[in-house]
Design a protein around this motif. Structure first.
Motif, PDB file in Angstrom:
ATOM      1  N   ASP A 240      41.788  39.834  54.927  1.00 43.71           N
ATOM      2  CA  ASP A 240      41.285  39.185  53.715  1.00 43.71           C
ATOM      3  C   ASP A 240      40.596  40.186  52.802  1.00 43.71           C
TER       4      ASP A 240
ATOM      5  N   ASP B 115      25.871  31.402  39.790  1.00 43.57           N
ATOM      6  CA  ASP B 115      26.514  30.288  40.486  1.00 43.57           C
ATOM      7  C   ASP B 115      27.940  30.068  39.977  1.00 43.57           C
TER       8      ASP B 115
ATOM      9  N   LEU C 160      30.060  32.882  41.493  1.00 43.18           N
ATOM     10  CA  LEU C 160      30.351  32.589  42.898  1.00 43.18           C
ATOM     11  C   LEU C 160      31.425  31.522  43.025  1.00 43.18           C
ATOM     12  N   ASP C 161      31.424  30.563  42.079  1.00 40.48           N
ATOM     13  CA  ASP C 161      32.445  29.518  42.105  1.00 40.48           C
ATOM     14  C   ASP C 161      33.824  30.092  41.801  1.00 40.48           C
TER      15      ASP C 161
ATOM     16  N   LEU D  60      34.801  33.170  42.511  1.00 43.31           N
ATOM     17  CA  LEU D  60      35.239  34.053  43.592  1.00 43.31           C
ATOM     18  C   LEU D  60      35.355  33.374  44.938  1.00 43.31           C
ATOM     19  N   GLY D  61      34.536  32.365  45.188  1.00 43.60           N
ATOM     20  CA  GLY D  61      34.526  31.780  46.524  1.00 43.60           C
ATOM     21  C   GLY D  61      34.129  32.830  47.545  1.00 43.60           C
ATOM     22  N   ASP D  62      34.929  32.965  48.594  1.00 41.17           N
ATOM     23  CA  ASP D  62      34.654  33.963  49.634  1.00 41.17           C
ATOM     24  C   ASP D  62      35.398  35.277  49.409  1.00 41.17           C
TER      25      ASP D  62
ATOM     26  N   SER E 138      43.523  34.901  39.632  1.00 39.07           N
ATOM     27  CA  SER E 138      42.768  33.715  40.041  1.00 39.07           C
ATOM     28  C   SER E 138      42.433  33.937  41.509  1.00 39.07           C
TER      29      SER E 138
ATOM     30  N   LYS F 207      40.660  32.967  44.291  1.00 44.58           N
ATOM     31  CA  LYS F 207      40.837  32.117  45.475  1.00 44.58           C
ATOM     32  C   LYS F 207      42.297  31.741  45.664  1.00 44.58           C
ATOM     33  N   ARG F 208      42.977  31.363  44.599  1.00 44.39           N
ATOM     34  CA  ARG F 208      44.391  31.001  44.697  1.00 44.39           C
ATOM     35  C   ARG F 208      45.241  32.181  45.143  1.00 44.39           C
TER      36      ARG F 208
END
Length: 548
Positions: A19, A37, A40-41, A43-45, A304, A306-307
């Motif tokens: 990952d 915030d 972070l939304d 990028l996620g993890d 994008s 996370k996708r």
């Protein structure tokens, strides 16, 4: 040239999960100053390899880039479109005139200084990677993407100035990017809307577009951006029609076969923004995202996060992409970060006042030296622009929210000039009698703007332009702060000045030229007869591709 192995690279790569390696290939885009915030939304993890920053204030750039470097274990390489210095993206930095202005000066020392300024001011804002210089040839006057973003139509000039910019950037620890491979500037369409085409035979390509990139490679450029442009002579697709040729971003023949293997480029390859119609029209994200890595790209711009991480991971699990292929790109990206010194120090260096002042003087020098007097048929220059002079000021813009010279009227008023201002949004409202004015001034800003597919003056407002030309006013002046080819559209204009760029330094320089305080010394970096010369190329995109 980047060194692909070192203790830091090997150790970092060995300690990464799949990952994390996949994250290195992702280059999302954000606005500086975005709340943590929201970031972070986005990028996620995901631990992204890089991040593109849109325009914003210098303080916002610095705050956002500090957050990124503090957040992730592997340094994040931060990019922005510093084509004309840091100021075109960072409010408070030096905004140089567009590249075609530099080309009109034909001054390699100024080119180097422009690159150095982008590096010093960019690094002070936390930016490490400039997506520039543009090395596309302004081959087609009706191309809406190159034009004033390019260094003209002479390959020799483009090579000399672009390599000087690259040296100025990279000697000061800013990664330069030659773009847009395999060479835009030939089509009359916009790659934000469709795949554009470089129609050259390969012998022509190696002598022109290909030469631009080979010279950049030989000069040691660290990255190349792949455009959503087709080169049918090398990759015709299914060969049924020139329109079937794939964009370079999806062509293994172009990226791996031509750029890597034949031309010998071993640096980082980044896609152009992957939300553009020139690539997205070829399939859904499930196909496009792994497809560009499969073709040989290292980083996905405007990812994008996370996708795309999920899509790339699935492609590895399905066997479409191997982990060895992922390691190959991750290694190059880490090598670039090490070359930039990010493995040792992620902090942004300070910017001295002396440097800032020096860069602003260089910008002013380019603006003044670039001005090109295309014609003054009636010998109207210099003009008397003083207290009580009456000026009809007509502004014609392609995208008034992005490119304008609104400050010019204020510069006139500061001299006591009486200004009656009109623009393209007020069609049919011009005064009935132009003889009431001492000077009739047309300020035209038609430059490359993404997704408009337009560089030529066209629309209802041309009825007003027609009226201005038909007035035969003895002091009718047309100043182009964008496309230099307006004399093709309006060949009977009596006084035409090409300024190439709408920045404030150019506006000040134009006023000084009009009043005789400076002379026009710029030389046109494009052949102004070329609209006629290139008539023979119309319809080329409908022809069958040349085969080797």
């Amino acid at each position: 040239m980047l060194s692909m192995t070192s203790e830091w690279i090997e150790q970092t790569l060995a300690n990464m999960t799949l990952d994390q390696k996949l994250g290195q290939l992702l280059h999302p885009n954000i606005w500086p100053g975005i709340p943590a915030d929201e970031l972070l939304d986005v990028l996620g993890d995901v631990e992204p390899g890089g991040m593109f920053l849109h325009p914003g204030k210098m303080e916002a750039f610095q705050k956002t880039t500090r957050w990124l470097q503090d957040r992730f274990p592997v340094p994040v390489i931060v990019s922005s479109d510093l084509e004309s210095g840091a100021g075109c993206m960072v409010e408070g930095a030096t905004c140089f005139p567009d590249l075609m202005s530099l080309a009109a000066t034909d001054d390699e020392e100024l080119a180097f200084e422009m690159g150095r300024a982008a590096a010093v001011e960019g690094r002070a804002c936390g930016v490490h990677w400039a997506f520039g210089p543009v090395v596309d040839i302004s081959a087609n006057p009706h191309n809406p993407g190159a034009n004033t973003r390019s260094l003209g139509d002479d390959p020799d000039r483009i090579v000399r100035l672009s390599t000087a910019i690259i040296r100025g950037m990279q000697q000061n620890r800013l990664c330069a990017t030659a773009k847009h491979f395999p060479g835009a500037g030939f089509d009359d369409r916009d790659p934000h809307i469709c795949t554009t085409i470089n129609p050259l035979r390969m012998d022509q390509w190696f002598a022109s577009s290909g030469r631009m990139f080979q010279e950049a490679i030989d000069a040691g450029v660290w990255s190349i951006m792949i455009g959503h442009d087709a080169l049918p002579a090398w990759d015709p697709g299914d060969g049924a029609h020139i329109q079937h040729a794939p964009p370079a971003t999806l062509s293994r023949k172009l990226i791996t076969g031509l750029l890597r293997e034949k031309m010998g480029f071993q640096g980082v390859i980044v896609t152009d923004a992957l939300n553009m119609g020139g690539v997205t029209s070829w399939g859904r994200s499930e196909e496009i995202i792994p497809g560009v890595i499969e073709a040989g790209c290292d980083m996905i711009l405007f990812s994008s996060a996370k996708r795309d991480l999920a899509l790339l991971k699935r492609a590895v699990e399905d066997g479409r992409l191997t982990e060895a292929r992922i390691d190959e790109s991750a290694r190059r990206i880490l090598a670039l970060k090490e070359t930039l010194g990010l493995h040792q120090n992620r902090a942004a260096p300070s910017l001295s006042l002396a440097d800032s002042e020096r860069f602003r003087r260089a910008s002013q020098e380019i603006a003044e030296k670039a001005l090109t007097l295309v014609r003054d048929r009636n010998g109207a220059l210099p003009l008397e622009l003083e207290r009580g002079t009456r000026v009809l000021s007509y502004h014609l813009r392609g995208d008034p929210d992005v490119n304008h010279v609104d400050a010019f009227d204020d510069l006139l008023r500061a001299r006591g000039v009486e200004v009656a201002r009109f623009d393209e949004r007020e069609q049919g409202k011009l005064p009935a009698n132009f003889d009431d004015f001492d000077v009739v001034l047309m300020s035209v800003v038609l430059g490359p703007v993404w997704g408009t597919n337009r560089i030529r003056p066209a629309g209802n407002y041309m009825r007003d332009v027609w009226a201005l030309i038909n007035s035969h006013h003895p002091r009718l002046v047309c100043v182009s702060y964008g496309s230099p080819y307006l004399v093709y559209e309006m060949p009977r204009l009596p006084l035409v000045i090409n300024g190439y760029s709408p920045d404030l330094d150019t506006q000040n320089a134009v006023l000084r030229l009009l009043t005789g305080e400076i002379e026009a010394t710029g030389k046109s970096p494009v052949d102004l007869d070329s609209p006629y010369l290139f008539k023979s190329l119309e319809g080329l995109r409908l022809a069958r591709p040349h085969r080797l």
